[in-house]
Enzyme design. Structure first.
Site, PDB file in Angstrom:
ATOM      1  CB  THR A 229      -0.875  -0.006   1.270  1.00  0.00           C
ATOM      2  OG1 THR A 229      -1.479  -1.289   1.370  1.00  0.00           O
ATOM      3  CG2 THR A 229      -1.942   1.051   1.228  1.00  0.00           C
ATOM      4  CB  VAL A 230       3.431   2.548   2.356  1.00  0.00           C
ATOM      5  CG1 VAL A 230       4.236   3.833   2.499  1.00  0.00           C
ATOM      6  CG2 VAL A 230       2.460   2.397   3.526  1.00  0.00           C
TER       7      VAL A 230
ATOM      8  NE  ARG B  36       4.987 -10.904   1.148  1.00  0.00           N
ATOM      9  CZ  ARG B  36       4.449 -10.402   2.246  1.00  0.00           C
ATOM     10  NH1 ARG B  36       5.036 -10.583   3.388  1.00  0.00           N
ATOM     11  NH2 ARG B  36       3.309  -9.722   2.192  1.00  0.00           N
TER      12      ARG B  36
ATOM     13  N   GLY C 247       0.884   8.084  10.144  1.00  0.00           N
ATOM     14  CA  GLY C 247       0.784   8.183   8.675  1.00  0.00           C
ATOM     15  C   GLY C 247       1.193   9.539   8.144  1.00  0.00           C
TER      16      GLY C 247
ATOM     17  CB  ILE D  25      -0.156  13.558  11.364  1.00  0.00           C
ATOM     18  CG1 ILE D  25      -1.626  13.220  11.123  1.00  0.00           C
ATOM     19  CG2 ILE D  25      -0.019  14.790  12.253  1.00  0.00           C
ATOM     20  CD1 ILE D  25      -2.400  12.883  12.396  1.00  0.00           C
TER      21      ILE D  25
ATOM     22  CD  GLU E  96      -0.496  -2.621  11.492  1.00  0.00           C
ATOM     23  OE1 GLU E  96       0.553  -3.157  11.138  1.00  0.00           O
ATOM     24  OE2 GLU E  96      -0.842  -1.503  11.085  1.00  0.00           O
TER      25      GLU E  96
ATOM     26  CG  ASP F 120      -0.395   0.175  15.120  1.00  0.00           C
ATOM     27  OD1 ASP F 120       0.478  -0.057  14.281  1.00  0.00           O
ATOM     28  OD2 ASP F 120      -1.094   1.221  15.112  1.00  0.00           O
TER      29      ASP F 120
ATOM     30  CE  LYS G 172       0.866   3.591  14.165  1.00  0.00           C
ATOM     31  NZ  LYS G 172      -0.561   3.411  13.846  1.00  0.00           N
TER      32      LYS G 172
END
Ligand code: HSE
Length: 440
Positions: free
Chosen positions: A16-17, A48, A136, A138, A192, A203, A207
């Site tokens: 995705t990123v 992958r 993300g 911010i 996730e 998670d 952070k």
């Protein structure tokens, strides 16, 4: 490589990123070049699943057989967007060993192995950017590390897991259960790979570990974060909290104090009642929000998209731009955590038992006279004052429900009160306790 030749980026991972990075570079390449004075181009990538459909243009990208090949290729910067611990850690260290700047979105890696990674990077004088690891899109890392660097930061509190926030928002708006809302969040791609990381607070703890170090100048200590998940929050708690003027959010809270207990930090993630009028209470859906309190600036709140390809790519590319500037002037590097490694402190982390908070208590009690008096006298004996109390009318032959907001008290005292209340004959099993945060 000359200062105006394109910055060649090697991408590890095209999920995705990674796809977001290619899309945003394609869309905003000219604007980015105008800012940086050189183009940023992805020249190499490894993934992958080579056959998976991708929503970005790969025609000018050399696809390598392995991520290690990308690290060894002729690239100026390596962007690690694989996630997880291995092989991400080995790859990041391999890039550093080659003296290549690294950009990573990997919160778990930085929270759990950042101390070693930064030490290795410092020894080689290599740039490491990790803006995308927290919240993300911010730019909270730059904000805390650089924008607020004139402050002594005493606390921060944030909604930094979009999945939990989505779940609690849907439970609150539509009265659906935790399980139903989690299934929706997974379908929307917020969660996730292992959703327990989201709903059990892991998670957010990753952070928070990073944010607390940046804010207080303390070493990264993931193991010091105390976590409680949201899976035990009932729709009834959400409803009662609303009637008392609060919203329930999964908050990641960090506080720093220097007092008779020495230099201490509180690092905790748990469902929290937040006053309904506060900006954090109004941050709904998958959005993230972080409140930072500095002694000079006062309260600042940062809100935005904490996940998603393009939003996270915004942070990754900002780091790539910083990496390019660092390549041009390595002597002007900002320390990884905003404080030089010699200035980072060790502070004692308080356990849940040692913290102080206000509390929300929910009790199911028999509908008899004298119940309220017995409950309030237990609280009074423990010097717990009641800030608010709400009793729900029971239906015929039903128990009554009481919701109480307490004053600020040590958690150990709250636990003692729960034990005592649980011993009362007319209090049913299943007492519930949640923490309340007032942001004074
Ligand atoms: N699973 C994470 C979240 C994604 O829900 O916020 C971004 O780190």
């Amino acid at each position: 490589m000359s200062a105006d030749s394109p910055l060649r980026v090697g991408l590890l991972g095209l999920g995705t990123v990674g796809q977001g990075v290619l899309r945003v570079l394609a869309q905003n390449g000219d604007e980015i070049e105008r800012r940086l004075g050189r183009r940023v181009v992805v020249t190499h990538a490894a993934m992958r699943d080579i056959k998976a459909r991708r929503d970005c243009d790969l025609s000018n990208v050399t696809i390598c057989a392995s991520a290690a090949e990308v690290v060894a290729a002729d690239v100026d910067v390596v962007a690690e967007l694989i996630g997880g611990m291995q092989p991400a850690q080995q790859l990041v260290l391999a890039a550093i060993a080659r003296g290549k700047p690294v950009v990573t979105a990997n919160k778990a890696l930085i929270a759990e192995h950042g101390n070693e990674i930064f030490a290795a990077a410092q020894a080689k004088n290599v740039f490491v950017g990790f803006e995308a690891a927290v919240a993300g899109g911010i730019p909270i890392i730059k904000a805390v590390r650089e924008g607020l660097s004139a402050n002594r930061i005493d606390s921060l509190a944030g909604i930094i897991n979009g999945t939990s926030n989505y779940i609690l928002t849907q439970m609150s708006r539509r009265g659906i259960t935790f399980g139903e809302a989690l299934a929706e969040a997974q379908k929307l791609g917020y969660a996730e790979a292992d959703p327990s990381f989201d709903v059990e607070g892991v998670d957010a703890a990753h952070k928070l570990t990073i944010l607390a170090s940046l804010a207080f100048g303390t070493k990264l200590r993931f193991a010091a974060v105390a976590t409680e998940g949201i899976s035990k929050v009932l729709p009834q708690d959400i409803q009662l909290a609303q009637e008392l003027g609060y919203r329930i959010k999964s908050l990641a809270i960090a506080k720093h104090a220097q007092n008779e207990r020495g230099d201490t930090v509180e690092l905790r993630v748990h469902p929290t009642l937040v006053p309904a009028e506060h900006l954090l209470a109004k941050t709904d859906g998958a959005l993230n929000a972080i409140r930072v309190h500095g002694n000079a600036v006062g309260q600042t709140v940062f809100v935005g998209r904490g996940a998603g390809g393009d939003a996270t790519a915004s942070a990754v590319i900002a780091d790539l731009i910083d990496a390019a500037r660092w390549l041009a002037a390595p002597a002007q590097a900002v320390p990884y955590l905003g404080f030089g490694s010699g200035a980072l402190k060790e502070a004692r982390a308080l356990s849940f038992d040692e913290i102080e908070s206000a509390y929300y208590l929910r009790l199911r009690v028999a509908d008899e006279s004298g119940v309220l008096r017995a409950i309030t006298s237990i609280l009074a004996d423990l010097e717990i004052s009641i800030e608010a109390i709400l009793q729900k009318e029971p239906g015929e032959n039903e128990d009554a429900t009481l919701a109480i907001i307490t004053s600020q008290i040590p958690e150990s005292r709250c636990s003692r009160a729960l034990e005592k209340l649980g011993e009362l004959p007319f209090v049913r099993a299943g007492l519930s306790r949640l923490r309340v945060e007032h942001f004074e």
